[in-house]
Design a protein around this motif. Structure first.
Motif, mmCIF file in Angstrom:
data_model
loop_
_atom_site.group_PDB
_atom_site.id
_atom_site.type_symbol
_atom_site.label_atom_id
_atom_site.label_comp_id
_atom_site.label_asym_id
_atom_site.label_seq_id
_atom_site.Cartn_x
_atom_site.Cartn_y
_atom_site.Cartn_z
ATOM 1 N N PHE A 190 0.943 -1.019 -0.044
ATOM 2 C CA PHE A 190 -0.043 0.139 0.187
ATOM 3 C C PHE A 190 0.996 1.213 0.052
ATOM 4 C CE2 PHE A 190 -2.434 -3.561 1.840
ATOM 5 C CZ PHE A 190 -3.800 -3.289 1.311
ATOM 6 N N ASP A 191 0.252 2.221 -0.549
ATOM 7 C CA ASP A 191 1.044 3.530 -0.477
ATOM 8 C C ASP A 191 0.523 4.312 1.046
ATOM 9 O OD1 ASP A 191 -0.961 5.620 -0.408
ATOM 10 O OD2 ASP A 191 -1.536 5.013 -2.450
ATOM 11 N N THR A 192 1.640 5.067 1.585
ATOM 12 C CA THR A 192 1.413 5.596 2.610
ATOM 13 C C THR A 192 0.386 6.790 2.869
ATOM 14 O OG1 THR A 192 3.446 6.935 2.545
ATOM 15 C CG2 THR A 192 3.669 4.485 3.488
ATOM 16 N N GLY A 193 -0.120 7.050 1.811
ATOM 17 C CA GLY A 193 -0.974 8.215 1.837
ATOM 18 C C GLY A 193 -2.385 7.668 2.140
ATOM 19 N N GLU A 194 -3.543 8.297 0.947
ATOM 20 C CA GLU A 194 -4.861 8.049 1.369
ATOM 21 C C GLU A 194 -5.051 6.617 1.183
ATOM 22 O OE1 GLU A 194 -8.406 8.846 2.749
ATOM 23 O OE2 GLU A 194 -6.861 9.987 2.912
ATOM 24 N N GLU A 195 -4.474 5.848 0.487
ATOM 25 C CA GLU A 195 -4.626 4.334 0.388
ATOM 26 C C GLU A 195 -4.556 3.876 1.828
ATOM 27 O OE1 GLU A 195 -3.672 1.017 -2.769
ATOM 28 O OE2 GLU A 195 -1.945 1.868 -1.896
ATOM 29 N N LEU A 196 -3.442 4.082 2.418
ATOM 30 C CA LEU A 196 -3.459 3.555 3.648
ATOM 31 C C LEU A 196 -4.534 3.783 4.532
ATOM 32 C CD1 LEU A 196 -1.601 1.683 5.719
ATOM 33 C CD2 LEU A 196 -0.377 3.741 6.213
ATOM 34 N N MET A 197 -4.799 5.120 4.794
ATOM 35 C CA MET A 197 -5.902 5.594 5.764
ATOM 36 C C MET A 197 -7.122 5.134 5.190
ATOM 37 S SD MET A 197 -4.135 7.548 7.765
ATOM 38 C CE MET A 197 -2.656 6.967 7.448
ATOM 39 N N THR A 198 -7.673 5.050 4.145
ATOM 40 C CA THR A 198 -8.935 4.277 3.756
ATOM 41 C C THR A 198 -8.768 2.829 4.081
ATOM 42 O OG1 THR A 198 -9.027 5.824 1.801
ATOM 43 C CG2 THR A 198 -10.455 3.752 1.844
ATOM 44 N N LEU A 199 -7.848 2.232 4.001
ATOM 45 C CA LEU A 199 -7.656 0.658 4.516
ATOM 46 C C LEU A 199 -7.827 0.630 5.822
ATOM 47 C CD1 LEU A 199 -7.126 -2.194 4.026
ATOM 48 C CD2 LEU A 199 -4.395 -1.755 4.635
ATOM 49 N N ILE A 200 -7.397 1.442 6.655
ATOM 50 C CA ILE A 200 -7.654 1.467 8.339
ATOM 51 C C ILE A 200 -8.995 1.790 8.491
ATOM 52 C CG2 ILE A 200 -6.942 2.453 10.465
ATOM 53 C CD1 ILE A 200 -4.250 3.136 9.167
ATOM 54 N N GLU A 201 -9.518 2.615 7.799
ATOM 55 C CA GLU A 201 -11.029 2.943 8.078
ATOM 56 C C GLU A 201 -11.892 1.770 7.851
ATOM 57 O OE1 GLU A 201 -13.661 6.662 7.394
ATOM 58 O OE2 GLU A 201 -13.221 5.687 5.488
ATOM 59 N N LYS A 202 -11.374 1.075 6.589
ATOM 60 C CA LYS A 202 -12.225 -0.029 6.269
ATOM 61 C C LYS A 202 -12.049 -1.216 7.207
ATOM 62 C CE LYS A 202 -10.758 -0.266 1.930
ATOM 63 N NZ LYS A 202 -10.597 -0.553 0.524
ATOM 64 N N ALA A 203 -10.793 -1.493 7.894
ATOM 65 C CA ALA A 203 -10.903 -2.444 8.838
ATOM 66 C C ALA A 203 -11.617 -2.289 10.124
ATOM 67 C CB ALA A 203 -9.245 -2.430 9.220
ATOM 68 N N LEU A 204 -11.776 -0.711 10.431
ATOM 69 C CA LEU A 204 -12.165 -0.627 11.644
ATOM 70 C C LEU A 204 -13.814 -0.721 11.506
ATOM 71 C CD1 LEU A 204 -10.398 2.553 12.725
ATOM 72 C CD2 LEU A 204 -10.647 0.461 14.273
ATOM 73 N N LEU A 205 -14.422 -0.406 10.390
ATOM 74 C CA LEU A 205 -15.947 -0.529 9.856
ATOM 75 C C LEU A 205 -16.100 -2.054 9.946
ATOM 76 C CD1 LEU A 205 -16.315 2.082 7.029
ATOM 77 C CD2 LEU A 205 -17.033 2.340 9.202
ATOM 78 N N PHE A 206 -15.312 -2.806 9.303
ATOM 79 C CA PHE A 206 -15.542 -4.182 9.263
ATOM 80 C C PHE A 206 -15.629 -4.824 10.869
ATOM 81 C CE2 PHE A 206 -14.151 -8.753 9.255
ATOM 82 C CZ PHE A 206 -14.837 -9.122 8.315
ATOM 83 N N TYR A 207 -14.511 -4.434 11.555
ATOM 84 C CA TYR A 207 -14.910 -5.043 12.964
ATOM 85 C C TYR A 207 -15.799 -4.420 13.722
ATOM 86 C CZ TYR A 207 -12.684 -5.714 17.706
ATOM 87 O OH TYR A 207 -12.305 -6.256 18.878
ATOM 88 N N LYS A 208 -16.168 -3.120 13.619
ATOM 89 C CA LYS A 208 -17.511 -2.808 14.061
ATOM 90 C C LYS A 208 -18.750 -3.514 13.622
ATOM 91 C CE LYS A 208 -20.102 0.575 16.169
ATOM 92 N NZ LYS A 208 -20.196 0.796 17.576
ATOM 93 N N GLU A 209 -18.805 -3.908 12.375
ATOM 94 C CA GLU A 209 -20.069 -4.371 11.896
ATOM 95 C C GLU A 209 -19.868 -5.959 12.290
ATOM 96 O OE1 GLU A 209 -22.299 -4.185 7.786
ATOM 97 O OE2 GLU A 209 -20.246 -4.901 7.651
ATOM 98 N N ASN A 210 -18.700 -6.643 12.303
ATOM 99 C CA ASN A 210 -18.775 -7.852 12.288
ATOM 100 C C ASN A 210 -18.163 -8.807 13.614
ATOM 101 O OD1 ASN A 210 -19.485 -9.037 9.389
ATOM 102 N ND2 ASN A 210 -18.064 -7.183 9.320
ATOM 103 N N GLY A 211 -17.629 -7.838 14.511
ATOM 104 C CA GLY A 211 -16.998 -8.262 15.810
ATOM 105 C C GLY A 211 -18.119 -8.446 16.821
ATOM 106 N N LEU A 212 -18.063 -9.400 17.508
ATOM 107 C CA LEU A 212 -18.768 -9.818 18.569
ATOM 108 C C LEU A 212 -18.243 -9.132 19.912
ATOM 109 C CD1 LEU A 212 -19.162 -13.711 18.049
ATOM 110 C CD2 LEU A 212 -20.563 -12.125 17.369
ATOM 111 N N PRO A 213 -19.130 -8.603 21.000
ATOM 112 C CA PRO A 213 -18.917 -8.122 22.174
ATOM 113 C C PRO A 213 -17.821 -8.667 22.867
ATOM 114 C CG PRO A 213 -21.268 -8.060 21.781
ATOM 115 C CD PRO A 213 -20.647 -9.081 20.651
ATOM 116 N N GLY A 214 -16.566 -8.160 23.116
ATOM 117 C CA GLY A 214 -15.366 -8.558 23.880
ATOM 118 C C GLY A 214 -14.613 -9.543 22.868
ATOM 119 N N GLU A 215 -14.609 -9.545 21.654
ATOM 120 C CA GLU A 215 -13.985 -10.321 20.729
ATOM 121 C C GLU A 215 -12.733 -9.435 19.945
ATOM 122 O OE1 GLU A 215 -15.269 -13.571 17.649
ATOM 123 O OE2 GLU A 215 -15.602 -11.630 16.846
ATOM 124 N N ARG A 216 -11.606 -9.859 20.274
ATOM 125 C CA ARG A 216 -10.526 -8.938 19.513
ATOM 126 C C ARG A 216 -10.500 -9.430 18.022
ATOM 127 N NH1 ARG A 216 -5.976 -7.235 22.600
ATOM 128 N NH2 ARG A 216 -5.316 -6.575 20.496
#
Length: 247
Positions: A190-216
């Motif tokens: 990944f490039d270290t500009g907006e591509e990286l920032m967008t990837l982090i955002e997608k990972a957080l959204l995925f975790y927020k949507e799919n993670g179970l309470p208390g699940e790392r």
């Protein structure tokens, strides 16, 4: 052991604000946020003065490069917070949220392939501060390492960024502690500009949507499957659901 005279509810409330009870006492350690472990000499002077005036005169540093002032009596908490605020510092960094970012000194290190300080500062502003009011299934740690030497252990963070020729590798699903997992690298650089920032955002959204309470995040990835998680992170489809996920 808990505080001697302070209620468990108050101890829990203060922990959420970054004040951790010193066992079997009514004293607390204040976890003071640094953006990435880099602070000015002026900041350190204020922190030292606050430790002398309101704590026990000691400052310890965590594995994630935050500072903790120990031995702060319960009645000194507000005065301590006001004092460090004079230097723009604040307590915090606890709870099921994005935690303060940790980075190595890759910006100045001879082996560094990234401007780790600049990248970690952007992540701090956008995700530690920007997502501060968003509750996640569990804590979420991000590390920025300047090269494959792995000094700051990005592979042991929920998201780890590692300097690489032409950009950075990104590892997902790492964690340390009593139960630890080594993160797996995504299949592109990944490039270290907006591509990286967008990837982090997608990972957080995925975790927020799919993670179970208390699940790392590591366990969420294991449950769903790395290939499926990677597929979704490399797609922009989840961004279309951002408003619904965060509502």
């Amino acid at each position: 052991m808990a505080a001697k005279t302070i209620s468990p509810e108050e101890v829990k409330r203060l922990k959420g604000l970054g004040f951790l009870n010193n066992k079997n006492t009514d004293n607390f350690s204040a976890r003071v946020i640094t953006v990435n472990g880099r602070v000015t000499s002026d900041t350190l002077r204020v922190l030292a003065d606050a430790a002398d005036a309101y704590g026990d005169g000691h400052v310890v540093f965590t594995t994630r490069l935050t500072a903790e002032v120990t031995g702060i009596p319960y009645e000194n908490i507000d005065a301590f917070t006001a004092k460090i605020g004079e230097a723009g510092m604040e307590p915090g960094g606890t709870g099921p949220k994005v935690r303060p970012v940790v980075s190595c000194k890759g910006t100045t290190c001879q082996y560094g392939l990234l401007d780790t300080y600049e990248i970690s500062e952007r992540i701090h502003e956008r995700f530690y501060k920007g997502w501060h009011g968003i509750t996640l299934p569990h804590k979420f740690k991000i590390a920025v390492g300047g090269c494959p030497n792995n000094c700051v252990k990005p592979t042991l963070n929920d998201i780890g960024i590692m300097g690489w020729k032409g950009g950075c590798k990104v590892y997902i699903g790492g964690r340390w502690g009593k139960q630890h997992s080594i993160g797996q690298p995504l299949s592109k650089i990944f490039d270290t500009g907006e591509e990286l920032m967008t990837l982090i955002e997608k990972a957080l959204l995925f975790y927020k949507e799919n993670g179970l309470p208390g699940e790392r995040f590591a366990l969420t990835i294991q449950r769903i499957g790395f290939e499926e998680v990677e597929k979704q992170l490399l797609s922009d489809e989840i961004l279309e659901r951002k408003k619904a996920i965060l509502s």
